[in-house]
Design a protein around this motif. Structure first.
Motif, PDB file in Angstrom:
ATOM      1  N   LEU A 115     -28.131  69.082  -5.670  1.00 44.23           N
ATOM      2  CA  LEU A 115     -29.174  69.195  -4.785  1.00 44.23           C
ATOM      3  C   LEU A 115     -28.349  68.697  -3.201  1.00 44.23           C
ATOM      4  CD1 LEU A 115     -31.846  66.606  -5.909  1.00 44.23           C
ATOM      5  CD2 LEU A 115     -32.145  68.570  -5.666  1.00 44.23           C
ATOM      6  N   ALA A 116     -28.331  69.296  -2.638  1.00 42.10           N
ATOM      7  CA  ALA A 116     -27.445  69.393  -1.509  1.00 42.10           C
ATOM      8  C   ALA A 116     -28.452  69.626   0.011  1.00 42.10           C
ATOM      9  CB  ALA A 116     -26.585  70.338  -1.461  1.00 42.10           C
ATOM     10  N   THR A 117     -28.154  68.452   1.175  1.00 38.88           N
ATOM     11  CA  THR A 117     -28.636  68.780   2.164  1.00 38.88           C
ATOM     12  C   THR A 117     -27.525  68.881   3.930  1.00 38.88           C
ATOM     13  OG1 THR A 117     -29.927  66.834   3.269  1.00 38.88           O
ATOM     14  CG2 THR A 117     -28.029  66.223   2.533  1.00 38.88           C
ATOM     15  N   ASN A 118     -28.610  69.676   4.345  1.00 38.69           N
ATOM     16  CA  ASN A 118     -27.776  70.000   5.468  1.00 38.69           C
ATOM     17  C   ASN A 118     -28.252  69.207   6.522  1.00 38.69           C
ATOM     18  OD1 ASN A 118     -26.643  72.235   7.570  1.00 38.69           O
ATOM     19  ND2 ASN A 118     -28.166  72.895   8.419  1.00 38.69           N
ATOM     20  N   THR A 119     -27.633  67.511   6.993  1.00 40.27           N
ATOM     21  CA  THR A 119     -28.853  67.121   7.748  1.00 40.27           C
ATOM     22  C   THR A 119     -27.235  67.248   8.080  1.00 40.27           C
ATOM     23  OG1 THR A 119     -28.892  64.857   7.816  1.00 40.27           O
ATOM     24  CG2 THR A 119     -27.577  65.035   5.705  1.00 40.27           C
ATOM     25  N   SER A 120     -27.950  66.880   9.947  1.00 40.78           N
ATOM     26  CA  SER A 120     -26.053  66.269  11.108  1.00 40.78           C
ATOM     27  C   SER A 120     -26.330  64.993  10.780  1.00 40.78           C
ATOM     28  CB  SER A 120     -26.651  66.709  12.236  1.00 40.78           C
ATOM     29  OG  SER A 120     -27.297  68.483  12.130  1.00 40.78           O
ATOM     30  N   SER A 121     -26.525  63.967  10.645  1.00 44.79           N
ATOM     31  CA  SER A 121     -26.341  62.486  11.262  1.00 44.79           C
ATOM     32  C   SER A 121     -27.558  61.821  10.067  1.00 44.79           C
ATOM     33  CB  SER A 121     -27.489  62.739  11.876  1.00 44.79           C
ATOM     34  OG  SER A 121     -28.967  62.849  12.529  1.00 44.79           O
ATOM     35  N   LEU A 122     -28.404  61.801   9.313  1.00 45.04           N
ATOM     36  CA  LEU A 122     -28.880  61.260   8.552  1.00 45.04           C
ATOM     37  C   LEU A 122     -27.873  60.824   6.787  1.00 45.04           C
ATOM     38  CD1 LEU A 122     -32.565  62.544   8.094  1.00 45.04           C
ATOM     39  CD2 LEU A 122     -31.492  61.021   9.245  1.00 45.04           C
ATOM     40  N   SER A 123     -27.740  59.311   6.512  1.00 47.54           N
ATOM     41  CA  SER A 123     -27.420  59.734   5.341  1.00 47.54           C
ATOM     42  C   SER A 123     -27.280  60.204   4.130  1.00 47.54           C
ATOM     43  CB  SER A 123     -26.974  57.482   5.464  1.00 47.54           C
ATOM     44  OG  SER A 123     -26.450  57.193   3.946  1.00 47.54           O
ATOM     45  N   ILE A 124     -25.973  60.286   3.509  1.00 48.80           N
ATOM     46  CA  ILE A 124     -26.369  61.521   2.210  1.00 48.80           C
ATOM     47  C   ILE A 124     -26.284  60.564   0.996  1.00 48.80           C
ATOM     48  CG2 ILE A 124     -24.620  62.622   0.296  1.00 48.80           C
ATOM     49  CD1 ILE A 124     -25.167  63.514   3.582  1.00 48.80           C
ATOM     50  N   ASP A 125     -25.777  59.075   1.054  1.00 49.47           N
ATOM     51  CA  ASP A 125     -25.857  58.080  -0.043  1.00 49.47           C
ATOM     52  C   ASP A 125     -27.653  57.420  -0.601  1.00 49.47           C
ATOM     53  OD1 ASP A 125     -23.549  57.770  -0.907  1.00 49.47           O
ATOM     54  OD2 ASP A 125     -23.041  56.472   0.564  1.00 49.47           O
ATOM     55  N   GLU A 126     -28.177  57.450   1.333  1.00 48.93           N
ATOM     56  CA  GLU A 126     -29.755  56.612   1.653  1.00 48.93           C
ATOM     57  C   GLU A 126     -30.925  57.863   1.042  1.00 48.93           C
ATOM     58  OE1 GLU A 126     -30.819  54.228   2.783  1.00 48.93           O
ATOM     59  OE2 GLU A 126     -32.638  55.254   2.495  1.00 48.93           O
ATOM     60  N   LEU A 127     -30.282  59.036   1.300  1.00 43.62           N
ATOM     61  CA  LEU A 127     -30.890  59.966   1.058  1.00 43.62           C
ATOM     62  C   LEU A 127     -30.991  61.044  -0.621  1.00 43.62           C
ATOM     63  CD1 LEU A 127     -29.841  62.457   3.487  1.00 43.62           C
ATOM     64  CD2 LEU A 127     -32.911  62.696   3.006  1.00 43.62           C
ATOM     65  N   ALA A 128     -30.132  60.120  -1.587  1.00 44.98           N
ATOM     66  CA  ALA A 128     -29.697  60.458  -3.029  1.00 44.98           C
ATOM     67  C   ALA A 128     -29.877  59.371  -3.103  1.00 44.98           C
ATOM     68  CB  ALA A 128     -27.863  59.887  -2.947  1.00 44.98           C
ATOM     69  N   THR A 129     -31.404  58.382  -2.520  1.00 43.53           N
ATOM     70  CA  THR A 129     -31.574  57.620  -3.547  1.00 43.53           C
ATOM     71  C   THR A 129     -33.403  57.822  -3.955  1.00 43.53           C
ATOM     72  OG1 THR A 129     -32.267  56.654  -1.690  1.00 43.53           O
ATOM     73  CG2 THR A 129     -30.795  55.149  -2.756  1.00 43.53           C
ATOM     74  N   ALA A 130     -33.736  58.831  -3.307  1.00 43.87           N
ATOM     75  CA  ALA A 130     -34.808  59.227  -3.763  1.00 43.87           C
ATOM     76  C   ALA A 130     -34.578  60.631  -4.737  1.00 43.87           C
ATOM     77  CB  ALA A 130     -35.217  60.266  -2.659  1.00 43.87           C
ATOM     78  N   THR A 131     -33.563  60.602  -5.207  1.00 45.25           N
ATOM     79  CA  THR A 131     -33.290  61.103  -7.026  1.00 45.25           C
ATOM     80  C   THR A 131     -32.956  60.304  -7.433  1.00 45.25           C
ATOM     81  OG1 THR A 131     -30.725  61.744  -6.802  1.00 45.25           O
ATOM     82  CG2 THR A 131     -32.667  63.231  -4.752  1.00 45.25           C
ATOM     83  N   ASP A 132     -32.535  60.675  -8.864  1.00 44.55           N
ATOM     84  CA  ASP A 132     -32.407  60.963 -10.384  1.00 44.55           C
ATOM     85  C   ASP A 132     -30.418  60.918 -10.788  1.00 44.55           C
ATOM     86  OD1 ASP A 132     -34.626  58.311 -10.513  1.00 44.55           O
ATOM     87  OD2 ASP A 132     -35.707  59.769 -11.879  1.00 44.55           O
ATOM     88  N   ARG A 133     -30.248  61.370  -9.240  1.00 44.12           N
ATOM     89  CA  ARG A 133     -29.015  62.062  -9.866  1.00 44.12           C
ATOM     90  C   ARG A 133     -28.152  62.076  -8.430  1.00 44.12           C
ATOM     91  NH1 ARG A 133     -31.138  68.195 -11.052  1.00 44.12           N
ATOM     92  NH2 ARG A 133     -33.006  67.312 -11.466  1.00 44.12           N
ATOM     93  N   PRO A 134     -28.148  61.281  -8.225  1.00 48.56           N
ATOM     94  CA  PRO A 134     -26.775  60.640  -7.237  1.00 48.56           C
ATOM     95  C   PRO A 134     -25.554  61.025  -7.490  1.00 48.56           C
ATOM     96  CG  PRO A 134     -27.299  58.445  -8.555  1.00 48.56           C
ATOM     97  CD  PRO A 134     -28.238  59.553  -8.690  1.00 48.56           C
ATOM     98  N   GLU A 135     -25.108  62.095  -8.796  1.00 52.04           N
ATOM     99  CA  GLU A 135     -24.113  62.481  -8.932  1.00 52.04           C
ATOM    100  C   GLU A 135     -23.861  63.636  -8.870  1.00 52.04           C
ATOM    101  OE1 GLU A 135     -26.164  61.094 -11.037  1.00 52.04           O
ATOM    102  OE2 GLU A 135     -27.020  63.000 -12.445  1.00 52.04           O
ATOM    103  N   LYS A 136     -25.303  64.134  -8.314  1.00 46.22           N
ATOM    104  CA  LYS A 136     -25.507  65.531  -8.036  1.00 46.22           C
ATOM    105  C   LYS A 136     -25.526  65.393  -6.630  1.00 46.22           C
ATOM    106  CE  LYS A 136     -26.247  67.197 -12.820  1.00 46.22           C
ATOM    107  NZ  LYS A 136     -24.282  67.604 -12.920  1.00 46.22           N
ATOM    108  N   PHE A 137     -25.729  64.644  -6.355  1.00 47.96           N
ATOM    109  CA  PHE A 137     -26.574  65.045  -4.654  1.00 47.96           C
ATOM    110  C   PHE A 137     -25.229  64.953  -3.502  1.00 47.96           C
ATOM    111  CE2 PHE A 137     -28.775  63.810  -0.466  1.00 47.96           C
ATOM    112  CZ  PHE A 137     -29.584  64.106  -1.201  1.00 47.96           C
TER     113      PHE A 137
END
Ligand SMILES: NC(=O)c1ccc[n+]([C@@H]2O[C@H](COP(=O)([O-])OP(=O)(O)OC[C@H]3O[C@@H](n4cnc5c(N)ncnc54)[C@H](O)[C@@H]3O)[C@@H](O)[C@H]2O)c1
Length: 374
Positions: A115-137
């Motif tokens: 799972l990848a995000t193109n966000t310019s300003s949001l935290s990747i770690d915070e977004l990853a908490t919405a998933t059960d696969r932070p290692e694949k984020f």
């Protein structure tokens, strides 16, 4: 891991660009958007880009046909991610909505999918908490216009695995991009280092040290930047620049506080070329330039470059990115003629340190000397 199928979520400016370059470089792509009209507009933008490519001889007609054959579109997220190896999200810059999308994508994507995000300003770690696969984020931060800009920032979260990083880099390279790695932190590399250019220029202008024209002209003629900070700000959009600076201000504190002039222009709707007025006026009667203040152009260039170099050094001190990655990112993502570390070489490290110390003495801790220079 091999990636063959990509789902791109969001068919706006960035999503359609990412879908286009992915299909162009051989990936099977499904583009998904909640809004049917936005999806059709996105597909239309891709068709038009493909036809421009054919007209310019970059693509043959049969290549264009197979490119379009690799591209599907849908409004159903579950369908789009169901057999994807990689999902790249490019929807509105909103934490809550992005988290909802990632939570749903996580449930319906195959277990191996990244799972990848193109966000310019949001935290990747915070977004990853919405998933059960932070290692694949991971963050895959493309630049606009996607087809033309060579850079992709690969933004690494606290829990992102090495395999995920390698796969994202491989995909970026296959898409024709030059990936650089950055650890998750506000503004990543390019936005973080670009902000001091504009901020320092505005502060010099507000302090009456130089006019906009003197600063822009010094940066283009002496430092060989393609545009001066004021002209570039107008071109990019002062609303976008203000938003980017405000995000850094919130996350990193007062040293990134947007200057009053910038805030005022945005509040007045004078957001640059798209509004026909920003720092400069566009169209209509030519504007009378201000009376020059007589600032030395060489001094102006060093005065702006030194805080930029300082910011780049802080990124290295904080292990957010490596020197080479930063130089490459600033040249490819912000059209710097030289990377900050190449500029530091030219100026000389002792002189850079001396200049930072002078600034710190005069203006305080926003100009503290980076560890790397001590
Ligand atoms: N525009 C740039 O220069 C730029 C550069 C780099 C990164 N980004 C980032 O890329 C992202 C997208 O920016 P953009 O300029 O393409 O935006 P945009 O407004 O052009 O497109 C966003 C699209 O997302 C769709 N969308 C919204 N919610 C959705 C959902 N729940 N599911 C599916 N689709 C949904 C919208 O209908 C719209 O079509 C943002 O995170 C932005 O920060 C933008």
């Amino acid at each position: 891991m091999d990636v063959n199928k990509i789902a791109v979520v969001g068919a706006g400016l960035m999503g359609s660009g990412i879908a286009y370059i992915s299909a162009w470089h051989g990936f099977d792509v499904t583009m998904v958007d909640v809004n049917q009209d936005a999806l059709e507009d996105g597909m239309e933008r891709i068709r038009s880009d493909v036809m421009t490519g054919v007209d310019k001889g970059k693509l043959s007609l049969s290549e264009a046909q197979s490119l379009m054959g690799r591209l599907k579109s849908t409004t159903n997220l579950e369908d789009a991610v169901g057999d994807a190896d990689l999902i790249i999200e490019a929807i509105f810059e909103n934490m809550k909505v992005k988290k909802e999308v990632f939570s749903k994508a996580d449930k319906h994507a195959p277990p191996h999918a990244i799972l990848a995000t193109n966000t310019s300003s949001l935290s990747i770690d915070e977004l990853a908490t919405a998933t059960d696969r932070p290692e694949k984020f991971i963050g895959m931060h493309y630049f606009s216009p996607v087809a033309a800009m060579k850079l992709i920032e690969i933004v690494i979260g606290e829990k992102t695995s090495d395999e995920t990083i390698e796969t994202a880099i491989k995909v970026g390279e296959k898409q024709g991009k030059e990936p650089v790695k950055a650890r998750d932190s506000p503004g990543f590399i390019v936005n973080r280092i670009l902000m001091p250019v504009l901020r320092e220029a505005i502060l010099l202008y507000e302090d009456g040290i130089a006019t906009k024209e003197e600063i822009d002209s010094a940066m283009t003629s002496k430092a060989k930047f393609p545009a001066g900070p004021f002209a570039l700000g107008d071109f990019v959009g002062l609303d976008i620049a203000y938003h980017a600076m405000s995000t850094l201000y919130q996350e990193l504190g007062d040293c990134f506080k947007p200057p009053e002039t910038l805030k005022q222009l945005v509040e007045d709707g004078k957001i640059g070329t798209k509004a026909k007025e920003g720092f400069y006026k566009y169209g209509g009667e030519p504007e009378e330039p201000e009376e020059p203040k007589g600032a030395d152009p060489d001094w102006l260039v060093t005065r702006i470059q030194v805080p930029v170099i300082r910011e780049a050094m802080i990124l290295v001190d904080e292990e957010i990115a490596k020197k080479d990655a930063i130089d490459k990112a600033m040249k490819l993502g912000a059209s710097f003629p030289k990377g900050p570390f190449e500029m530091a070489e030219d100026i000389g490290h002792d002189k850079v340190k001396e200049e930072i110390e002078k600034l710190e003495e005069k203006h305080g801790e926003c100009y503290s000397v980076p560890e790397m220079l001590k």
